[in-house]
Design an enzyme around this catalytic site. Structure first.
Site, PDB file in Angstrom:
ATOM      1  N   VAL A 143       0.860  -1.185   0.000  1.00  0.00           N
ATOM      2  CA  VAL A 143       0.000   0.000   0.000  1.00  0.00           C
ATOM      3  C   VAL A 143       0.892   1.229   0.000  1.00  0.00           C
ATOM      4  CG1 VAL A 143      -1.699   1.325   1.336  1.00  0.00           C
ATOM      5  CG2 VAL A 143      -1.874  -1.169   1.240  1.00  0.00           C
ATOM      6  N   ALA A 150       4.445   4.094   3.015  1.00  0.00           N
ATOM      7  CA  ALA A 150       3.986   2.871   2.353  1.00  0.00           C
ATOM      8  C   ALA A 150       4.198   1.695   3.304  1.00  0.00           C
ATOM      9  CB  ALA A 150       4.777   2.647   1.067  1.00  0.00           C
ATOM     10  N   LYS A 151       3.621   0.584   2.994  1.00  0.00           N
ATOM     11  CA  LYS A 151       3.869  -0.629   3.785  1.00  0.00           C
ATOM     12  C   LYS A 151       3.507  -1.840   2.968  1.00  0.00           C
ATOM     13  CE  LYS A 151       5.096  -1.751   8.045  1.00  0.00           C
ATOM     14  NZ  LYS A 151       5.853  -0.945   9.024  1.00  0.00           N
ATOM     15  N   GLY A 152       4.177  -2.941   3.247  1.00  0.00           N
ATOM     16  CA  GLY A 152       3.859  -4.175   2.545  1.00  0.00           C
ATOM     17  C   GLY A 152       3.689  -5.303   3.532  1.00  0.00           C
ATOM     18  N   ASP A 175      10.571  -5.255   8.598  1.00  0.00           N
ATOM     19  CA  ASP A 175       9.538  -5.096   9.631  1.00  0.00           C
ATOM     20  C   ASP A 175       9.417  -6.458  10.307  1.00  0.00           C
ATOM     21  OD1 ASP A 175       7.441  -2.877  10.389  1.00  0.00           O
ATOM     22  OD2 ASP A 175       6.310  -4.743  10.425  1.00  0.00           O
TER      23      ASP A 175
END
Ligand code: GLU
Length: 422
Positions: free
Chosen positions: A64, A109-111, A150
């Protein structure tokens, strides 16, 4: 770790709740409000992975991009069984606010991939990571979107992402990802950076509240990269770590823990943390949050302090190492108790700050000494801490809302200058 009760907001709603309070206090215009509330894009990928035994399974992954207003998307990739689009969406928005609080030129953003990395072999994890990267290669890039580690991912994962991307674009591109191994363009100090940032924030809070470090009893929930480095650096800075916990449970010891020995037990000997010999009283990883202490550092995962249990938190300073460890419903209870909060988007921003330094070094092809990295990090953390606290005092809001206001205001200013491209 236990998750919040069913009637508690999901993390995305929790993130939104704070955004809304801050946006209202700031008097944010309608258009800007809507622009910032929603992500710019959300991608779902279905990742086929051949297991070592030949069997094929399809994993679901997300990336995202919440905002690219202030710069390329930035944020980690999480590998965990309970990853969901709502969680990734919340984490992406938090990255936007986090980068803006510390004023580094990134969006958010992050995945995430729904998987249990502990149940996959190294070769399976490599195939999963490479295929995830290949499916997102058009959206990643040093000026587009820059992943980082992460929960469930590490330096090795970043090396695979870097290599896969490099093979697709046909040139070595170290700046496409941060949190890489030192041998591949990683930065000195990146591994410890989130823990160091937490320690620096604690030092500032302790000075402000006129407390003495040596009298401060600290409890840290989480013993992964963030929790371990926070415990170690706080311990080295003179704090007494009376409680530690990981997914297997916690240990409470009024005399204080020896973090170096605990690390050796957990990471060199691969033994469960609560079994550490002579480590003190065994307490569950949730119960450790409610033991009396001066500084509580939840550094595990989200939704730990909820409306149902916040009244049991017994500390003077709450320094958030995880993203979203406190739900928005718990905020009021924590505020009423007069606890000094170092909110996640400030407290754990040391990680992405040194990611920024890594990206800068990669692009320059010129690397800094560890002391230089740490000095610059200290400068960023202390300045950001002062801004948030000053804003809270001047405007009569709590530290969390102050941090959101500082962040939203920065994004709003950039957005106004850019305008809406039609
Ligand atoms: N995953 C970390 C965070 O949540 C680091 C992100 C980054 O360095 O891009 O802040």
């Amino acid at each position: 770790m236990p998750v919040a009760a069913q009637n508690e907001l999901n993390v995305y709603e929790s993130a939104e709740a704070r955004f809304e309070i801050a946006a209202e206090r700031l008097g944010l215009e309608q258009g800007l409000y809507h622009y910032m509330k929603y992500p710019e894009r959300e991608i779902t990928v279905y990742i086929p992975v051949a297991f070592d035994n030949g069997h094929v399974e399809i994993f679901t992954g997300y990336r995202v991009l919440h905002s690219s207003v202030r710069g390329p998307g930035k944020g980690g990739v999480r590998f965990a069984p309970d990853v969901s689009i709502n969680e990734v969406r919340a984490l992406a928005a938090w990255m936007t606010w986090k980068c803006a609080v510390v004023n580094i030129p990134f969006g958010g953003a992050k995945g995430g991939v729904i998987c249990d990395p502990d149940k996959l072999s190294k070769a399976e994890l490599e195939r999963l990571t490479r295929r995830y990267t290949a499916q997102l290669a058009d959206w990643f890039g040093p000026e587009r979107d820059v992943p980082a580690p992460d929960i469930g991912t590490n330096e090795q994962t970043m090396a695979w992402i870097m290599d896969t991307y490099a093979m697709h674009v046909r040139q070595a591109t170290t700046a496409v990802v941060t949190g890489k191994p030192l041998d591949l363009g990683g930065s000195q100090g990146r591994r410890e950076a989130t823990g160091r940032g937490l320690m620096l924030c604690c030092n500032k809070a302790v000075a402000q509240l006129r407390m003495k470090r040596e009298n401060c009893r600290v409890i840290v929930q989480g013993f992964g990269n963030v929790g371990y480095h926070a415990s170690l650096l706080l311990h080295e800075a003179g704090y007494k770590i009376i409680g530690v916990a990981d997914i297997h449970g916690g240990l409470y010891n009024e005399k204080g823990h020896d973090i170096g020995k605990l690390y050796d037990w957990v990471y060199a000997q691969h033994k469960p943390l609560p079994e550490f010999p002579g480590g003190g009283e065994k307490v569950s990883s949730q119960e450790i949050l409610f033991r009396p202490c001066d500084i509580l550092v939840p550094a595990a995962t989200e939704n730990q302090i909820t409306a149902q249990n916040a009244h049991r938190v017994d500390c003077r300073i709450l320094c958030e190492g995880a993203n979203g460890p406190t739900t928005s419903h718990a905020d009021q209870v924590i505020e009423q108790k007069g606890i000094f909060v170092i909110p996640d988007i400030l407290g754990n921003a040391g990680g992405v700050t040194v990611s920024y330094f890594e990206w800068v070094q990669d692009r320059q092809g010129f690397f800094w000494r560890e002391s230089e990295v740490n000095e610059r990090l200290q400068d960023v953390m202390e300045r950001s801490f002062d801004q948030v606290v000053e804003y809270a005092e001047v405007h009569g809001v709590n530290n969390r809302i102050a941090a959101y206001i500082v962040a939203i205001d920065r994004v709003a200013r950039a957005l106004k200058l850019r305008g809406f491209y039609a």
